[in-house]
Design a protein around this motif. Sequence first.
Motif, PDB file in Angstrom:
ATOM      1  N   MET A  18      30.597   3.976  60.702  1.00 51.92           N
ATOM      2  CA  MET A  18      30.291   5.118  61.546  1.00 51.92           C
ATOM      3  C   MET A  18      31.491   6.070  61.554  1.00 51.92           C
ATOM      4  O   MET A  18      32.619   5.656  61.765  1.00 51.92           O
ATOM      5  CB  MET A  18      29.990   4.627  62.960  1.00 51.92           C
ATOM      6  N   ALA A  19      31.230   7.328  61.327  1.00 54.78           N
ATOM      7  CA  ALA A  19      32.300   8.324  61.291  1.00 54.78           C
ATOM      8  C   ALA A  19      32.798   8.614  62.708  1.00 54.78           C
ATOM      9  O   ALA A  19      32.036   8.684  63.654  1.00 54.78           O
ATOM     10  CB  ALA A  19      31.796   9.605  60.655  1.00 54.78           C
ATOM     11  N   VAL A  20      34.098   8.770  62.796  1.00 53.64           N
ATOM     12  CA  VAL A  20      34.715   9.109  64.075  1.00 53.64           C
ATOM     13  C   VAL A  20      35.063  10.586  64.053  1.00 53.64           C
ATOM     14  O   VAL A  20      35.707  11.068  63.121  1.00 53.64           O
ATOM     15  CB  VAL A  20      35.990   8.266  64.312  1.00 53.64           C
ATOM     16  N   LYS A  21      34.628  11.297  65.057  1.00 53.25           N
ATOM     17  CA  LYS A  21      34.941  12.718  65.144  1.00 53.25           C
ATOM     18  C   LYS A  21      36.112  12.901  66.103  1.00 53.25           C
ATOM     19  O   LYS A  21      36.044  12.471  67.245  1.00 53.25           O
ATOM     20  CB  LYS A  21      33.737  13.519  65.609  1.00 53.25           C
ATOM     21  N   VAL A  22      37.142  13.519  65.602  1.00 51.06           N
ATOM     22  CA  VAL A  22      38.315  13.803  66.417  1.00 51.06           C
ATOM     23  C   VAL A  22      38.326  15.311  66.659  1.00 51.06           C
ATOM     24  O   VAL A  22      38.404  16.097  65.715  1.00 51.06           O
ATOM     25  CB  VAL A  22      39.616  13.362  65.711  1.00 51.06           C
ATOM     26  N   PRO A  23      38.213  15.736  67.904  1.00 49.83           N
ATOM     27  CA  PRO A  23      38.140  17.178  68.166  1.00 49.83           C
ATOM     28  C   PRO A  23      39.433  17.904  67.799  1.00 49.83           C
ATOM     29  O   PRO A  23      40.529  17.367  67.944  1.00 49.83           O
ATOM     30  CB  PRO A  23      37.878  17.261  69.671  1.00 49.83           C
ATOM     31  N   LEU A  24      39.262  19.104  67.310  1.00 47.32           N
ATOM     32  CA  LEU A  24      40.422  19.944  67.013  1.00 47.32           C
ATOM     33  C   LEU A  24      41.053  20.399  68.321  1.00 47.32           C
ATOM     34  O   LEU A  24      40.338  20.734  69.272  1.00 47.32           O
ATOM     35  CB  LEU A  24      39.995  21.180  66.215  1.00 47.32           C
ATOM     36  N   PRO A  25      42.380  20.446  68.365  1.00 44.87           N
ATOM     37  CA  PRO A  25      43.015  20.992  69.569  1.00 44.87           C
ATOM     38  C   PRO A  25      42.732  22.491  69.691  1.00 44.87           C
ATOM     39  O   PRO A  25      42.475  23.176  68.698  1.00 44.87           O
ATOM     40  CB  PRO A  25      44.501  20.725  69.355  1.00 44.87           C
ATOM     41  N   LYS A  26      42.780  22.979  70.912  1.00 43.74           N
ATOM     42  CA  LYS A  26      42.475  24.398  71.165  1.00 43.74           C
ATOM     43  C   LYS A  26      43.398  25.344  70.408  1.00 43.74           C
ATOM     44  O   LYS A  26      43.000  26.442  70.031  1.00 43.74           O
ATOM     45  CB  LYS A  26      42.529  24.681  72.660  1.00 43.74           C
ATOM     46  N   TRP A  27      44.642  24.937  70.166  1.00 38.98           N
ATOM     47  CA  TRP A  27      45.585  25.828  69.504  1.00 38.98           C
ATOM     48  C   TRP A  27      45.200  26.130  68.061  1.00 38.98           C
ATOM     49  O   TRP A  27      45.659  27.120  67.487  1.00 38.98           O
ATOM     50  CB  TRP A  27      47.017  25.305  69.597  1.00 38.98           C
ATOM     51  N   VAL A  28      44.332  25.296  67.450  1.00 37.59           N
ATOM     52  CA  VAL A  28      43.911  25.564  66.075  1.00 37.59           C
ATOM     53  C   VAL A  28      43.117  26.868  66.012  1.00 37.59           C
ATOM     54  O   VAL A  28      43.232  27.634  65.052  1.00 37.59           O
ATOM     55  CB  VAL A  28      43.099  24.372  65.509  1.00 37.59           C
ATOM     56  N   ARG A  29      42.355  27.136  67.054  1.00 36.28           N
ATOM     57  CA  ARG A  29      41.621  28.407  67.115  1.00 36.28           C
ATOM     58  C   ARG A  29      42.605  29.574  67.103  1.00 36.28           C
ATOM     59  O   ARG A  29      42.394  30.573  66.420  1.00 36.28           O
ATOM     60  CB  ARG A  29      40.770  28.438  68.382  1.00 36.28           C
ATOM     61  N   TRP A  30      43.698  29.449  67.858  1.00 39.65           N
ATOM     62  CA  TRP A  30      44.698  30.522  67.918  1.00 39.65           C
ATOM     63  C   TRP A  30      45.445  30.656  66.594  1.00 39.65           C
ATOM     64  O   TRP A  30      45.807  31.765  66.201  1.00 39.65           O
ATOM     65  CB  TRP A  30      45.653  30.305  69.097  1.00 39.65           C
ATOM     66  N   LEU A  31      45.639  29.542  65.903  1.00 37.39           N
ATOM     67  CA  LEU A  31      46.249  29.597  64.578  1.00 37.39           C
ATOM     68  C   LEU A  31      45.357  30.404  63.628  1.00 37.39           C
ATOM     69  O   LEU A  31      45.845  31.268  62.890  1.00 37.39           O
ATOM     70  CB  LEU A  31      46.471  28.186  64.020  1.00 37.39           C
ATOM     71  N   ALA A  32      44.055  30.132  63.663  1.00 42.25           N
ATOM     72  CA  ALA A  32      43.125  30.865  62.798  1.00 42.25           C
ATOM     73  C   ALA A  32      43.104  32.352  63.146  1.00 42.25           C
ATOM     74  O   ALA A  32      43.091  33.211  62.257  1.00 42.25           O
ATOM     75  CB  ALA A  32      41.721  30.268  62.905  1.00 42.25           C
ATOM     76  N   LEU A  33      43.107  32.654  64.433  1.00 43.72           N
ATOM     77  CA  LEU A  33      43.122  34.067  64.847  1.00 43.72           C
ATOM     78  C   LEU A  33      44.415  34.754  64.407  1.00 43.72           C
ATOM     79  O   LEU A  33      44.387  35.900  63.939  1.00 43.72           O
ATOM     80  CB  LEU A  33      42.939  34.183  66.357  1.00 43.72           C
ATOM     81  N   ALA A  34      45.545  34.063  64.526  1.00 47.02           N
ATOM     82  CA  ALA A  34      46.830  34.650  64.121  1.00 47.02           C
ATOM     83  C   ALA A  34      46.881  34.859  62.609  1.00 47.02           C
ATOM     84  O   ALA A  34      47.289  35.929  62.129  1.00 47.02           O
ATOM     85  CB  ALA A  34      47.989  33.770  64.585  1.00 47.02           C
ATOM     86  N   ALA A  35      46.478  33.832  61.837  1.00 50.21           N
ATOM     87  CA  ALA A  35      46.463  33.966  60.375  1.00 50.21           C
ATOM     88  C   ALA A  35      45.487  35.066  59.962  1.00 50.21           C
ATOM     89  O   ALA A  35      45.776  35.857  59.056  1.00 50.21           O
ATOM     90  CB  ALA A  35      46.078  32.636  59.726  1.00 50.21           C
ATOM     91  N   GLY A  36      44.359  35.126  60.646  1.00 47.58           N
ATOM     92  CA  GLY A  36      43.376  36.161  60.338  1.00 47.58           C
ATOM     93  C   GLY A  36      43.896  37.551  60.617  1.00 47.58           C
ATOM     94  O   GLY A  36      43.725  38.464  59.809  1.00 47.58           O
ATOM     95  N   ALA A  37      44.535  37.715  61.765  1.00 43.71           N
ATOM     96  CA  ALA A  37      45.092  39.026  62.107  1.00 43.71           C
ATOM     97  C   ALA A  37      46.177  39.432  61.112  1.00 43.71           C
ATOM     98  O   ALA A  37      46.241  40.593  60.680  1.00 43.71           O
ATOM     99  CB  ALA A  37      45.638  39.008  63.529  1.00 43.71           C
ATOM    100  N   MET A  38      47.022  38.461  60.734  1.00 37.67           N
ATOM    101  CA  MET A  38      48.103  38.741  59.786  1.00 37.67           C
ATOM    102  C   MET A  38      47.534  39.201  58.442  1.00 37.67           C
ATOM    103  O   MET A  38      47.930  40.240  57.903  1.00 37.67           O
ATOM    104  CB  MET A  38      48.964  37.489  59.588  1.00 37.67           C
ATOM    105  N   ASP A  39      46.581  38.447  57.902  1.00 38.94           N
ATOM    106  CA  ASP A  39      46.041  38.782  56.589  1.00 38.94           C
ATOM    107  C   ASP A  39      45.141  40.010  56.629  1.00 38.94           C
ATOM    108  O   ASP A  39      45.186  40.843  55.721  1.00 38.94           O
ATOM    109  CB  ASP A  39      45.269  37.603  56.010  1.00 38.94           C
ATOM    110  N   ALA A  40      44.310  40.124  57.659  1.00 37.23           N
ATOM    111  CA  ALA A  40      43.435  41.298  57.753  1.00 37.23           C
ATOM    112  C   ALA A  40      44.277  42.566  57.911  1.00 37.23           C
ATOM    113  O   ALA A  40      43.993  43.592  57.284  1.00 37.23           O
ATOM    114  CB  ALA A  40      42.456  41.148  58.910  1.00 37.23           C
TER     115      ALA A  40
END
Length: 134
Positions: free
Chosen positions: A1-23
């Motif tokens: 059975m696969a175990v799902k480990v939730p992503l920490p909330k800061w990963v969303r902010w990392l994606a937003l920061a990387a996105g803002a930087m590249d965009a």
Amino acid sequence: MAVKVPLPKWVRWLALAAGAMDAGTGACLVAVPAWTLACMGVTPPGAEALEYVRFVGAFVGAVGLVYFVAGWRGNARALRTVLDFTRVFRGAAGTFVLAMVAGAGWSPAWLSVTGTDYALVVVQTIILARYADE
């Protein structure tokens, strides 16, 4: 059975920061390529070559928008997918720039691209390994 480990909330902010930087970088490379390169410490090429810089800017901006959309949604599946697949683009871009600085005489100022890309590849790889969903 696969175990799902939730992503920490800061990963969303990392994606937003990387996105803002590249965009943002991509938009600037499209709109004002000579100025953007100068801000990076890179001597801008001639006018004809700036058209190719604009083309690259469209791709950089698109990668940024992919991060930004996943971060905006905050959906774990979208975030994992973006973190996984953008490693390929970042690894390729970082390696290309490194090779051009080492062998083709590009300015060492370009290494900021390699450093940023490789750092995000490492961070994203750690996140995906630590917070695996399979």
